[in-house]
Design a protein around this motif. Structure first.
Motif, PDB file in Angstrom:
ATOM      1  N   GLY A  17       0.813  -1.215   0.000  1.00 48.50           N
ATOM      2  CA  GLY A  17       0.000   0.000   0.000  1.00 48.50           C
ATOM      3  C   GLY A  17       0.842   1.257   0.000  1.00 48.50           C
ATOM      4  O   GLY A  17       0.516   2.233  -0.684  1.00 48.50           O
ATOM      5  N   GLY A  18       1.918   1.260   0.756  1.00 45.84           N
ATOM      6  CA  GLY A  18       2.824   2.404   0.770  1.00 45.84           C
ATOM      7  C   GLY A  18       3.476   2.633  -0.573  1.00 45.84           C
ATOM      8  O   GLY A  18       3.591   3.774  -1.051  1.00 45.84           O
ATOM      9  N   THR A  73      -4.576   2.108  13.739  1.00 47.85           N
ATOM     10  CA  THR A  73      -6.016   2.298  13.929  1.00 47.85           C
ATOM     11  C   THR A  73      -6.304   3.755  14.260  1.00 47.85           C
ATOM     12  O   THR A  73      -7.211   4.363  13.688  1.00 47.85           O
ATOM     13  CB  THR A  73      -6.544   1.392  15.065  1.00 47.85           C
ATOM     14  N   TRP A  74      -5.542   4.315  15.190  1.00 48.41           N
ATOM     15  CA  TRP A  74      -5.754   5.697  15.615  1.00 48.41           C
ATOM     16  C   TRP A  74      -5.479   6.681  14.475  1.00 48.41           C
ATOM     17  O   TRP A  74      -6.319   7.525  14.158  1.00 48.41           O
ATOM     18  CB  TRP A  74      -4.880   6.010  16.826  1.00 48.41           C
ATOM     19  N   VAL A  75      -4.305   6.574  13.855  1.00 48.22           N
ATOM     20  CA  VAL A  75      -3.901   7.539  12.825  1.00 48.22           C
ATOM     21  C   VAL A  75      -4.817   7.456  11.608  1.00 48.22           C
ATOM     22  O   VAL A  75      -5.330   8.477  11.128  1.00 48.22           O
ATOM     23  CB  VAL A  75      -2.423   7.323  12.434  1.00 48.22           C
ATOM     24  N   MET A  76      -5.023   6.259  11.110  1.00 52.58           N
ATOM     25  CA  MET A  76      -5.847   6.124   9.904  1.00 52.58           C
ATOM     26  C   MET A  76      -7.329   6.339  10.211  1.00 52.58           C
ATOM     27  O   MET A  76      -8.078   6.799   9.351  1.00 52.58           O
ATOM     28  CB  MET A  76      -5.601   4.765   9.244  1.00 52.58           C
ATOM     29  N   GLY A  77      -7.751   6.021  11.414  1.00 46.92           N
ATOM     30  CA  GLY A  77      -9.127   6.321  11.823  1.00 46.92           C
ATOM     31  C   GLY A  77      -9.366   7.822  11.855  1.00 46.92           C
ATOM     32  O   GLY A  77     -10.412   8.306  11.394  1.00 46.92           O
ATOM     33  N   GLN A  78      -8.399   8.576  12.394  1.00 50.91           N
ATOM     34  CA  GLN A  78      -8.502  10.042  12.398  1.00 50.91           C
ATOM     35  C   GLN A  78      -8.526  10.589  10.972  1.00 50.91           C
ATOM     36  O   GLN A  78      -9.306  11.478  10.654  1.00 50.91           O
ATOM     37  CB  GLN A  78      -7.316  10.650  13.161  1.00 50.91           C
ATOM     38  N   LYS A  85     -12.532   9.294   3.217  1.00 50.99           N
ATOM     39  CA  LYS A  85     -12.045   8.484   2.100  1.00 50.99           C
ATOM     40  C   LYS A  85     -11.889   7.036   2.562  1.00 50.99           C
ATOM     41  O   LYS A  85     -11.184   6.749   3.511  1.00 50.99           O
ATOM     42  CB  LYS A  85     -10.715   9.006   1.584  1.00 50.99           C
ATOM     43  N   ILE A  86     -12.567   6.156   1.850  1.00 49.81           N
ATOM     44  CA  ILE A  86     -12.483   4.733   2.173  1.00 49.81           C
ATOM     45  C   ILE A  86     -11.076   4.210   1.879  1.00 49.81           C
ATOM     46  O   ILE A  86     -10.531   3.433   2.649  1.00 49.81           O
ATOM     47  CB  ILE A  86     -13.523   3.929   1.356  1.00 49.81           C
ATOM     48  N   MET A  87     -10.508   4.612   0.731  1.00 48.12           N
ATOM     49  CA  MET A  87      -9.168   4.171   0.341  1.00 48.12           C
ATOM     50  C   MET A  87      -8.187   5.286   0.550  1.00 48.12           C
ATOM     51  O   MET A  87      -8.406   6.356   0.009  1.00 48.12           O
ATOM     52  CB  MET A  87      -9.137   3.770  -1.124  1.00 48.12           C
ATOM     53  N   PRO A  88      -7.136   5.087   1.214  1.00 49.27           N
ATOM     54  CA  PRO A  88      -6.708   3.923   1.967  1.00 49.27           C
ATOM     55  C   PRO A  88      -7.070   4.013   3.447  1.00 49.27           C
ATOM     56  O   PRO A  88      -7.016   3.010   4.152  1.00 49.27           O
ATOM     57  CB  PRO A  88      -5.194   3.942   1.810  1.00 49.27           C
ATOM     58  N   ALA A  89      -7.434   5.218   3.920  1.00 48.41           N
ATOM     59  CA  ALA A  89      -7.586   5.430   5.363  1.00 48.41           C
ATOM     60  C   ALA A  89      -8.620   4.508   5.994  1.00 48.41           C
ATOM     61  O   ALA A  89      -8.363   3.882   7.022  1.00 48.41           O
ATOM     62  CB  ALA A  89      -7.929   6.892   5.645  1.00 48.41           C
ATOM     63  N   GLY A  90      -9.793   4.404   5.404  1.00 45.34           N
ATOM     64  CA  GLY A  90     -10.852   3.579   5.984  1.00 45.34           C
ATOM     65  C   GLY A  90     -10.508   2.098   5.990  1.00 45.34           C
ATOM     66  O   GLY A  90     -10.762   1.389   6.965  1.00 45.34           O
ATOM     67  N   VAL A  91      -9.915   1.645   4.908  1.00 46.81           N
ATOM     68  CA  VAL A  91      -9.553   0.225   4.809  1.00 46.81           C
ATOM     69  C   VAL A  91      -8.453  -0.125   5.811  1.00 46.81           C
ATOM     70  O   VAL A  91      -8.550  -1.125   6.534  1.00 46.81           O
ATOM     71  CB  VAL A  91      -9.121  -0.117   3.361  1.00 46.81           C
TER      72      VAL A  91
END
Length: 119
Positions: A17-18, A73-78, A85-91
C-alpha cells in the motif's frame, strides 16, 4: 491461529500500500508510513515465528504487533474521520482495528498455543 499467520501478510499489505501510494500520488508520507510499519510488522511476525519454532512465545513481538496496529487504527481512523475516504484510510483503519483486537486476544489468552507432540 498463531499471530504470525496474520502479521506477516498484514505487514506485506502495508508495504504494498505504501509503494502504491507513492507511485500513484507521489506521497512520501505514504511510502514512509507503509514501509516503516509494514517492515516493523514483518519483523515482529518473523520473531514470533522463530519463537514458535522453539516452542516459546515472543511477548516482545506480540506487544510490538499490538502497538503498531493500535497506532495505525488511531492515525488512519482520524484520517478517515477527516476526509471520509475509504481508500486507503478507511480500509487500513478497519483492518488495523481487527488486528488490534486479535493481538489483544492473543495476549489475554497467553500467546500462541503449541500442539502436543504425538508419539
Amino acid at each position: 491461529m498463531h499471530d504470525f499467520c496474520f502479521t506477516i501478510p498484514y505487514g506485506l499489505i502495508l508495504v504494498c500500500g505504501g509503494i502504491i501510494g507513492y507511485f500513484k500520488k507521489g506521497s512520501l508520507a505514504s511510502l514512509g508510513g507503509g514501509l516503516g510499519t509494514g517492515f516493523l510488522l514483518i519483523l515482529a511476525g518473523y520473531l514470533s515465528l522463530q519463537a514458535f519454532h522453539k516452542r516459546k512465545n515472543s511477548y516482545f513481538a506480540l506487544i510490538l504487533e499490538t502497538v503498531c496496529a493500535a497506532v495505525l487504527t488511531w492515525v488512519m481512523g482520524q484520517r478517515y474521520m477527516q476526509t471520509s475516504k475509504i481508500m486507503p484510510a478507511g480500509v487500513v483503519a478497519g483492518i488495523s482495528v481487527v488486528m488490534t483486537g486479535f493481538y489483544l486476544y492473543k495476549i489475554a489468552s497467553g500467546g500462541n498455543h503449541f500442539p502436543s507432540k504425538a508419539e
